[in-house]
Design a protein around this motif. Structure first.
Motif, short mmCIF file in Angstrom:
data_model
loop_
_atom_site.label_atom_id
_atom_site.label_comp_id
_atom_site.label_asym_id
_atom_site.label_seq_id
_atom_site.Cartn_x
_atom_site.Cartn_y
_atom_site.Cartn_z
N MET A 213 6.52 3.92 0.03
CA MET A 213 6.20 4.11 -1.37
C MET A 213 5.15 5.19 -1.50
O MET A 213 4.31 5.36 -0.64
CB MET A 213 5.71 2.81 -2.00
N SER A 214 5.20 5.86 -2.61
CA SER A 214 4.29 6.95 -2.88
C SER A 214 3.13 6.46 -3.74
O SER A 214 3.29 5.63 -4.61
CB SER A 214 5.05 8.07 -3.60
N SER A 215 1.95 7.02 -3.48
CA SER A 215 0.80 6.68 -4.31
C SER A 215 0.72 7.60 -5.51
O SER A 215 -0.21 7.51 -6.30
CB SER A 215 -0.48 6.76 -3.48
N GLN A 216 1.68 8.49 -5.63
CA GLN A 216 1.72 9.44 -6.73
C GLN A 216 2.02 8.72 -8.04
O GLN A 216 2.82 7.80 -8.09
CB GLN A 216 2.81 10.47 -6.44
N ALA A 217 1.36 9.15 -9.10
CA ALA A 217 1.60 8.55 -10.41
C ALA A 217 3.03 8.86 -10.84
O ALA A 217 3.54 9.94 -10.55
CB ALA A 217 0.61 9.10 -11.42
N PRO A 218 3.69 7.92 -11.52
CA PRO A 218 5.05 8.19 -11.98
C PRO A 218 5.06 9.33 -13.00
O PRO A 218 4.11 9.51 -13.75
CB PRO A 218 5.49 6.88 -12.62
N SER A 219 6.13 10.11 -12.98
CA SER A 219 6.23 11.18 -13.96
C SER A 219 6.61 10.59 -15.31
O SER A 219 7.27 9.56 -15.39
CB SER A 219 7.22 12.25 -13.52
N VAL A 220 6.16 11.24 -16.35
CA VAL A 220 6.46 10.81 -17.71
C VAL A 220 7.29 11.90 -18.37
O VAL A 220 6.92 13.06 -18.34
CB VAL A 220 5.16 10.55 -18.52
N VAL A 221 8.43 11.50 -18.92
CA VAL A 221 9.32 12.43 -19.60
C VAL A 221 9.35 12.05 -21.07
O VAL A 221 9.72 10.92 -21.41
CB VAL A 221 10.75 12.39 -19.00
N GLU A 222 8.95 12.98 -21.93
CA GLU A 222 9.02 12.74 -23.37
C GLU A 222 10.34 13.29 -23.87
O GLU A 222 10.70 14.43 -23.56
CB GLU A 222 7.85 13.41 -24.08
#
Length: 69
Positions: free
Chosen positions: A1-10
């Protein structure tokens, strides 16, 4: 798993399909990151999250979905 924040798509209201869903993966995603296509419900407050990649989809500020009658 990645510790990267999930991307947000508007997304705009015109990108929403059927009863308030968007398809993931979306066309802007890299081919290597593709997973089975799922439809993410964004009709709830705060949007929705893809169960595969964790991408969060939400309606752009000022956009409204048509009311179901």
């Amino acid at each position: 798993m990645s510790s990267q924040a999930p991307s947000v798509v508007e997304v705009s209201a015109s990108e929403v399909q059927g009863p308030g869903v968007v398809a993931c993966p979306n066309p802007k995603m890299a081919l290597w990151s593709n997973h089975p296509r799922v439809f993410v419900d964004i009709t709830h407050e705060g949007g929705g999250k893809c169960p595969y990649c964790g991408t969060v989809y939400k309606l752009k500020d000022g956009e409204t979905l048509h009311a179901a009658h």
